[in-house]
Scaffold this motif. Structure first.
Motif, PDB file in Angstrom:
ATOM      1  N   LEU A 129       0.581  -1.416  -0.005  1.00  0.00           N
ATOM      2  CA  LEU A 129      -0.056  -0.043  -0.058  1.00  0.00           C
ATOM      3  C   LEU A 129       0.905   1.309   0.031  1.00  0.00           C
ATOM      4  O   LEU A 129       0.656   2.261  -0.433  1.00  0.00           O
ATOM      5  N   LYS A 130       2.004   1.208   0.657  1.00  0.00           N
ATOM      6  CA  LYS A 130       2.769   2.364   0.853  1.00  0.00           C
ATOM      7  C   LYS A 130       3.555   2.746  -0.573  1.00  0.00           C
ATOM      8  O   LYS A 130       3.516   3.696  -0.963  1.00  0.00           O
ATOM      9  N   LEU A 131       3.787   1.578  -1.241  1.00  0.00           N
ATOM     10  CA  LEU A 131       4.527   1.671  -2.524  1.00  0.00           C
ATOM     11  C   LEU A 131       3.479   2.226  -3.607  1.00  0.00           C
ATOM     12  O   LEU A 131       3.738   3.234  -4.338  1.00  0.00           O
ATOM     13  N   ALA A 132       2.130   1.868  -3.660  1.00  0.00           N
ATOM     14  CA  ALA A 132       1.264   2.147  -4.168  1.00  0.00           C
ATOM     15  C   ALA A 132       1.021   3.752  -4.223  1.00  0.00           C
ATOM     16  O   ALA A 132       0.764   4.550  -5.018  1.00  0.00           O
ATOM     17  N   ILE A 133       0.716   4.021  -3.131  1.00  0.00           N
ATOM     18  CA  ILE A 133       0.502   5.535  -2.601  1.00  0.00           C
ATOM     19  C   ILE A 133       1.573   6.169  -3.026  1.00  0.00           C
ATOM     20  O   ILE A 133       1.389   7.380  -3.508  1.00  0.00           O
ATOM     21  N   GLU A 134       2.847   6.197  -2.880  1.00  0.00           N
ATOM     22  CA  GLU A 134       4.035   6.751  -3.370  1.00  0.00           C
ATOM     23  C   GLU A 134       3.887   6.906  -4.865  1.00  0.00           C
ATOM     24  O   GLU A 134       4.385   8.027  -5.338  1.00  0.00           O
ATOM     25  N   TRP A 135       3.735   5.880  -5.600  1.00  0.00           N
ATOM     26  CA  TRP A 135       3.543   5.959  -7.007  1.00  0.00           C
ATOM     27  C   TRP A 135       2.559   6.749  -7.683  1.00  0.00           C
ATOM     28  O   TRP A 135       2.805   7.700  -8.411  1.00  0.00           O
TER      29      TRP A 135
END
Length: 183
Positions: A120-126
């Motif tokens: 989820l963190k990586l998706a939000i960062e993207w």
């Protein structure tokens, strides 16, 4: 063109996983992963027998994410096996293309080790780096305490509850919509 730089991380169980963008060649392994985790979850509103995608259709689904600028499909891999995924499905309608809905799932044995948080963190960062997206949203069962805790921790806000939205085995469950602004 690659949208996402692969990430290698160590989870709480001390196992190292790779999170990367899904590719067409992942279709069969990803479909098998989804067919495994859907019946393992009490909080994915789909029954095992409703997963009728063929490998060709799964390839088309993956291609959707590869070809739409406001969409992303990430997979988590351990020892060359797909153990989970997250997707941001960007809206195709012009007046809503700044929004994307989140879907996520993982194999039961990989839960509670930080994989969901990492995905989820990586998706939000993207999404924050994406020139189109401004708002991410998701739907969650109101009794999914682990999911709610994760979403709140990462900054999602509650937007409303639809009572009795899900019905399984004669029992009703409420659906909560949550959003996070990424701009």
């Amino acid at each position: 063109m690659q949208k996402f730089k692969p990430q290698i991380l160590t989870l709480k169980n001390q196992k190292t996983v790779t999170i990367r963008e899904a590719e067409i060649d992942d279709a069969e392994k990803l479909l098998n992963c989804i067919k495994t985790y859907v019946p393992q979850s009490d909080y994915i509103p789909k029954l095992e027998q409703e997963i009728k995608l063929t490998i060709e259709q799964e390839k088309e689904w993956i291609n959707y994410f590869l070809t739409n600028e406001n969409s992303l499909l990430l997979i988590a891999e351990f020892e060359n096996e797909i153990i989970g995924n997250i997707d941001l499905t960007g809206n195709r309608r012009k007046i809503m293309e700044h929004t994307a809905v989140i879907g996520m799932g993982m194999l039961k044995e990989w839960r509670n080790y930080g994989l969901g948080t990492a995905l989820l963190k990586l998706a939000i960062e993207w999404a924050k780096e994406n020139s189109i997206l401004e708002l991410l949203w998701l739907q969650v069962y109101t009794d999914n305490e682990l999911g709610l805790r994760l979403y709140r921790k990462l900054g999602f806000e509650e937007n409303g509850i639809m009572k009795n939205f899900f019905k399984q085995d004669g029992k009703y469950f409420d659906n909560l919509t949550m959003t996070i602004n990424v701009k």
